[in-house]
Design a protein around this motif. Structure first.
Motif, PDB file in Angstrom:
ATOM      1  N   GLY A 129       1.821  -2.551  16.076  1.00  0.00           N
ATOM      2  CA  GLY A 129       1.749  -3.100  14.727  1.00  0.00           C
ATOM      3  C   GLY A 129       2.896  -2.616  13.872  1.00  0.00           C
ATOM      4  O   GLY A 129       3.850  -2.000  14.345  1.00  0.00           O
ATOM      5  N   ASN A 130       2.774  -2.855  12.576  1.00  0.00           N
ATOM      6  CA  ASN A 130       3.833  -2.496  11.629  1.00  0.00           C
ATOM      7  C   ASN A 130       3.191  -2.053  10.329  1.00  0.00           C
ATOM      8  O   ASN A 130       2.142  -2.584   9.928  1.00  0.00           O
ATOM      9  N   ILE A 131       3.804  -1.072   9.667  1.00  0.00           N
ATOM     10  CA  ILE A 131       3.291  -0.572   8.396  1.00  0.00           C
ATOM     11  C   ILE A 131       4.449  -0.426   7.422  1.00  0.00           C
ATOM     12  O   ILE A 131       5.551  -0.028   7.813  1.00  0.00           O
ATOM     13  N   TYR A 132       4.219  -0.783   6.178  1.00  0.00           N
ATOM     14  CA  TYR A 132       5.256  -0.665   5.153  1.00  0.00           C
ATOM     15  C   TYR A 132       4.584  -0.477   3.799  1.00  0.00           C
ATOM     16  O   TYR A 132       3.362  -0.691   3.645  1.00  0.00           O
ATOM     17  N   ALA A 133       5.393  -0.072   2.813  1.00  0.00           N
ATOM     18  CA  ALA A 133       4.880   0.223   1.476  1.00  0.00           C
ATOM     19  C   ALA A 133       5.694  -0.513   0.429  1.00  0.00           C
ATOM     20  O   ALA A 133       6.902  -0.697   0.583  1.00  0.00           O
ATOM     21  N   LYS A 134       4.999  -0.918  -0.639  1.00  0.00           N
ATOM     22  CA  LYS A 134       5.629  -1.500  -1.823  1.00  0.00           C
ATOM     23  C   LYS A 134       5.072  -0.777  -3.037  1.00  0.00           C
ATOM     24  O   LYS A 134       3.855  -0.550  -3.125  1.00  0.00           O
ATOM     25  N   SER A 135       5.963  -0.446  -3.962  1.00  0.00           N
ATOM     26  CA  SER A 135       5.487   0.328  -5.108  1.00  0.00           C
ATOM     27  C   SER A 135       6.413   0.157  -6.292  1.00  0.00           C
ATOM     28  O   SER A 135       7.620  -0.085  -6.120  1.00  0.00           O
ATOM     29  N   LYS A 136       5.825   0.290  -7.472  1.00  0.00           N
ATOM     30  CA  LYS A 136       6.570   0.367  -8.729  1.00  0.00           C
ATOM     31  C   LYS A 136       6.060   1.592  -9.480  1.00  0.00           C
ATOM     32  O   LYS A 136       4.850   1.788  -9.627  1.00  0.00           O
ATOM     33  N   TYR A 137       7.003   2.373  -9.950  1.00  0.00           N
ATOM     34  CA  TYR A 137       6.629   3.633 -10.579  1.00  0.00           C
ATOM     35  C   TYR A 137       5.768   3.374 -11.816  1.00  0.00           C
ATOM     36  O   TYR A 137       6.085   2.534 -12.666  1.00  0.00           O
ATOM     37  N   ASN A 138       4.615   4.123 -11.894  1.00  0.00           N
ATOM     38  CA  ASN A 138       3.637   4.016 -12.991  1.00  0.00           C
ATOM     39  C   ASN A 138       2.950   2.658 -13.051  1.00  0.00           C
ATOM     40  O   ASN A 138       2.303   2.351 -14.061  1.00  0.00           O
ATOM     41  N   GLU A 139       3.086   1.843 -12.006  1.00  0.00           N
ATOM     42  CA  GLU A 139       2.379   0.556 -11.981  1.00  0.00           C
ATOM     43  C   GLU A 139       1.439   0.429 -10.784  1.00  0.00           C
ATOM     44  O   GLU A 139       0.485  -0.325 -10.831  1.00  0.00           O
ATOM     45  N   GLY A 140       1.710   1.122  -9.706  1.00  0.00           N
ATOM     46  CA  GLY A 140       0.815   1.057  -8.562  1.00  0.00           C
ATOM     47  C   GLY A 140       1.567   0.988  -7.257  1.00  0.00           C
ATOM     48  O   GLY A 140       2.789   0.837  -7.210  1.00  0.00           O
ATOM     49  N   THR A 141       0.767   1.138  -6.180  1.00  0.00           N
ATOM     50  CA  THR A 141       1.329   1.166  -4.836  1.00  0.00           C
ATOM     51  C   THR A 141       0.485   0.296  -3.924  1.00  0.00           C
ATOM     52  O   THR A 141      -0.730   0.175  -4.108  1.00  0.00           O
ATOM     53  N   SER A 142       1.167  -0.314  -2.929  1.00  0.00           N
ATOM     54  CA  SER A 142       0.473  -1.140  -1.939  1.00  0.00           C
ATOM     55  C   SER A 142       0.987  -0.757  -0.556  1.00  0.00           C
ATOM     56  O   SER A 142       2.173  -0.890  -0.278  1.00  0.00           O
ATOM     57  N   PHE A 143       0.060  -0.241   0.310  1.00  0.00           N
ATOM     58  CA  PHE A 143       0.370   0.040   1.704  1.00  0.00           C
ATOM     59  C   PHE A 143      -0.241  -1.060   2.558  1.00  0.00           C
ATOM     60  O   PHE A 143      -1.432  -1.374   2.426  1.00  0.00           O
ATOM     61  N   THR A 144       0.595  -1.649   3.432  1.00  0.00           N
ATOM     62  CA  THR A 144       0.140  -2.761   4.272  1.00  0.00           C
ATOM     63  C   THR A 144       0.475  -2.453   5.722  1.00  0.00           C
ATOM     64  O   THR A 144       1.589  -2.013   6.029  1.00  0.00           O
ATOM     65  N   PHE A 145      -0.535  -2.680   6.615  1.00  0.00           N
ATOM     66  CA  PHE A 145      -0.250  -2.557   8.042  1.00  0.00           C
ATOM     67  C   PHE A 145      -0.873  -3.742   8.770  1.00  0.00           C
ATOM     68  O   PHE A 145      -1.902  -4.289   8.356  1.00  0.00           O
ATOM     69  N   THR A 146      -0.179  -4.164   9.833  1.00  0.00           N
ATOM     70  CA  THR A 146      -0.628  -5.302  10.640  1.00  0.00           C
ATOM     71  C   THR A 146      -0.988  -4.814  12.035  1.00  0.00           C
ATOM     72  O   THR A 146      -0.345  -3.915  12.580  1.00  0.00           O
ATOM     73  N   LEU A 147      -2.042  -5.444  12.619  1.00  0.00           N
ATOM     74  CA  LEU A 147      -2.505  -5.096  13.960  1.00  0.00           C
ATOM     75  C   LEU A 147      -2.683  -6.369  14.766  1.00  0.00           C
ATOM     76  O   LEU A 147      -3.340  -7.311  14.292  1.00  0.00           O
ATOM     77  N   PRO A 148      -2.119  -6.436  15.973  1.00  0.00           N
ATOM     78  CA  PRO A 148      -2.386  -7.598  16.836  1.00  0.00           C
ATOM     79  C   PRO A 148      -3.871  -7.643  17.205  1.00  0.00           C
ATOM     80  O   PRO A 148      -4.516  -6.607  17.401  1.00  0.00           O
ATOM     81  N   LYS A 149      -4.400  -8.857  17.298  1.00  0.00           N
ATOM     82  CA  LYS A 149      -5.821  -8.998  17.635  1.00  0.00           C
ATOM     83  C   LYS A 149      -6.103  -8.578  19.072  1.00  0.00           C
ATOM     84  O   LYS A 149      -7.215  -8.166  19.387  1.00  0.00           O
ATOM     85  N   SER A 150      -5.106  -8.717  19.941  1.00  0.00           N
ATOM     86  CA  SER A 150      -5.325  -8.359  21.343  1.00  0.00           C
ATOM     87  C   SER A 150      -4.210  -7.441  21.807  1.00  0.00           C
ATOM     88  O   SER A 150      -3.084  -7.512  21.310  1.00  0.00           O
TER      89      SER A 150
END
Length: 581
Positions: A560-581
């Motif tokens: 899979g893959n994992i990455y982050a998106k963020s803006k200072y003092n506004e919030g953070t989003s961590f996203t990861f993807t997983l293959p179904k099989s």
């Protein structure tokens, strides 16, 4: 155009040469025939004059001799017989302008020499009234008392000359026509192979190296065609070799991880590969220059190398990345004709060096705090600082908690070391992903209530079953949700979204907390990396700095893959993807 072609020039040359020769020949022939006919006419008239002289002197009866002469003479020829200067006879002629007064023969100086000197004359003279040219032949009588003049119009000679001229001109015209045909035939025979070679040369200039010129003759043109075909084969061989070398060079440059830039003495870019283009784009963007403009900083380095004719290296930081430039003079024999620059991205190496240097400091720092606390509270117990049993129990509990924290740190370090060495083991199971997410989320309901933070999950997937290692993925999800709660203030929001994308499951953990600064965001998955450089964060929110690094290794072990998106003092989003099989 036709008049610029070789055929026209060759034809014109041959025609001019033949015309010039024919012109000279015609002039000479006309001059020859004109003189010939005049001399022939004079000789003929002289013979007639001598015949008349013989007839007149051989007959004693003048009437008989005159009648004989009158019958023998041509009507176009007139004869005047002077028996003496006062007695004469003239025959009849149909040419009226040939009627000349006898006194005219006596008054003309050149013609009267027959009387005065007894000479034979042959003259071309002009009639006084008719303005016609005549040929006059005069012979004296044997007794030299008289003279015989035979003359005729020069028109007879001119007519003969004109007919001869027409014949010569006709022959010249026929010769010119035949020469034209011959010239065109010869020109086309010569130029046809040249035209084919010209077309072949044009195709050769367009890059068509398979065109062959046919060899039709074995003269110089045939040898030229053979030489052209040999040149075509040699050019084809060398161009093919050059293209192969160019293609290999281009492939090598494109596959190089380092950037390569080659410039000439005018600092014009000659060769550049994709990594160098990316470097220039970043440098141009940072310096607010035109897209195709070489940055002033690079121009200065290149000019210095050209001036000193020696290698120069430097390090440039562009858009937060570190690049090392090694510039070498480019020689043609012994003359410097440009500069070759090698651009190497040293950001990862610099970061690895920094991580290696910080590793011991981070481990020491993380272990020093619990060890110091355990040491301090243990001394308090040994020195009987804690007098009551409750105080001793409280100090023992603190020592126990710090030992657990040390154990977690050591276990995480061991797990991370095994993962980085590739020794991670996954126990893959078919899991109902919706039930799995709901079970993990329930663990944080009490945390949400205690910290007064809204916690929400949203699951939108059709296929509920996914092949994963549930313990490992729970570790990842727990770490991300725990980080979100620890960095979100009271009244904030933490949200877990689960969606599908192609054949993968996408899990997003989102918060509206303190966020991560832009300069820290690329390094959040590094071990021991903390955005709180001073380490002054609340001890209740303090972590080891290894959780995100472990999470990244677990997700990548699942392909899979994992990455982050963020803006200072506004919030953070961590996203990861997983293959179904």
């Amino acid at each position: 155009m036709f008049w610029k072609s070789v055929v026209f020039k060759l034809w014109l040359t041959i025609i001019m040469l033949v015309a010039f020769v024919l012109l000279i020949l015609t002039v000479l022939l006309l001059e020859f025939f004109e003189n010939f006919y005049v001399e022939d006419a004079e000789m003929n008239l002289l013979n007639q004059a001598e015949s008349v002289q013989s007839l007149v002197e051989s007959h004693e009866n003048e009437d008989v001799s005159i009648d004989t002469v009158n019958q023998l003479m041509d009507p176009s020829t007139r004869v005047t017989i002077f028996f003496d200067e006062h007695q004469y006879w003239q025959n009849d002629t149909y040419e009226e302008y040939l009627e000349i007064e006898p006194t005219w023969f006596i008054t003309q100086t050149d013609i009267s020499r027959v009387f005065s000197h007894g000479e034979h004359i042959k003259e071309i003279s002009t009639l006084p009234e008719a303005k016609e040219d005549i040929i006059i032949v005069g012979v004296p009588t044997h007794d030299e008392r008289g003279a015989i003049y035979v003359y005729q119009s020069l028109n007879v000679v001119e007519e003969t000359t004109e007919q001869t001229t027409n014949i010569i001109l006709l022959a010249a015209s026929i010769a010119i026509v035949l020469t034209t045909i011959f010239a065109f035939f010869l020109s086309t025979r010569i130029t046809a192979p040249l035209i084919k070679m010209r077309k072949a040369a044009s195709e050769l200039a367009r890059g068509e190296f398979h065109t062959k010129v046919p060899v039709l003759t074995y003269d110089e043109i045939g040898e030229l065609a053979n030489s052209f075909n040999l040149m075509r084969r040699q050019l084809n061989y060398h161009i093919t070799a050059l293209n192969q070398e160019k293609s290999q060079l281009s492939s090598i440059l494109k596959s190089m991880a380092d950037g390569v830039i080659t410039v000439n003495r005018k600092l014009d870019v000659l060769i550049i590969n994709p990594p160098a283009e990316q470097f220039l784009e970043q440098l141009v963007y940072e310096n607010s220059l035109q897209k195709d403009e070489l940055p002033y900083e690079l121009k200065g380095y290149f000019t210095q190398v050209l001036a000193n004719e020696e290698e120069h290296s430097t390090e440039i930081v562009v858009q937060g990345r570190s690049y090392v430039l090694v510039m070498t003079p480019l020689y043609d024999d012994s003359v410097v004709v440009g500069v070759v620059a090698i651009i190497r991205d040293m950001t990862d190496e610099r970061q690895l060096d920094k991580l290696r240097k910080d590793f011991l400091a981070n481990v020491s720092h993380e272990l020093r705090t619990p060890i110091s606390m355990m040491q301090g509270y243990s001394e308090a117990i040994v020195d009987d600082v804690a007098e009551t049993k409750e105080e001793k129990q409280e100090l023992a509990q603190i020592i126990y908690d710090e030992s657990l924290r040390m154990g977690r740190l050591v276990n995480e370090l061991l797990d991370l070391a095994r993962m980085e060495a590739g020794h991670i083991q996954l126990n893959i199971e078919e899991v109902n992903f919706q039930h799995f997410i709901e079970r993990v989320a329930r663990k944080f309901i009490n945390v949400s209530t205690e910290q007064n933070i809204e916690f929400d999950t949203h699951i939108s997937i059709k296929d509920q079953f996914v092949n994963i290692d549930p313990d490992r993925i729970e570790q990842v999800l727990t770490n991300l949700i725990d980080n979100a709660f620890r960095h979100t203030d009271v009244g904030g929001l933490v949200k877990v979204n689960v969606t599908e994308q192609n054949d993968s499951v996408v899990v997003e953990v989102q918060d509206n907390g303190s966020g991560i600064s832009e300069e820290d965001l690329p390094f959040v998955f590094e071990r021991f990396y903390k955005s709180d450089k001073a380490r002054t964060r609340n001890q209740s929110k303090k972590g080891t700095g290894l959780g995100l690094s472990i999470a990244k290794h677990i997700v990548e072990a699942h392909n899979g893959n994992i990455y982050a998106k963020s803006k200072y003092n506004e919030g953070t989003s961590f996203t990861f993807t997983l293959p179904k099989s």
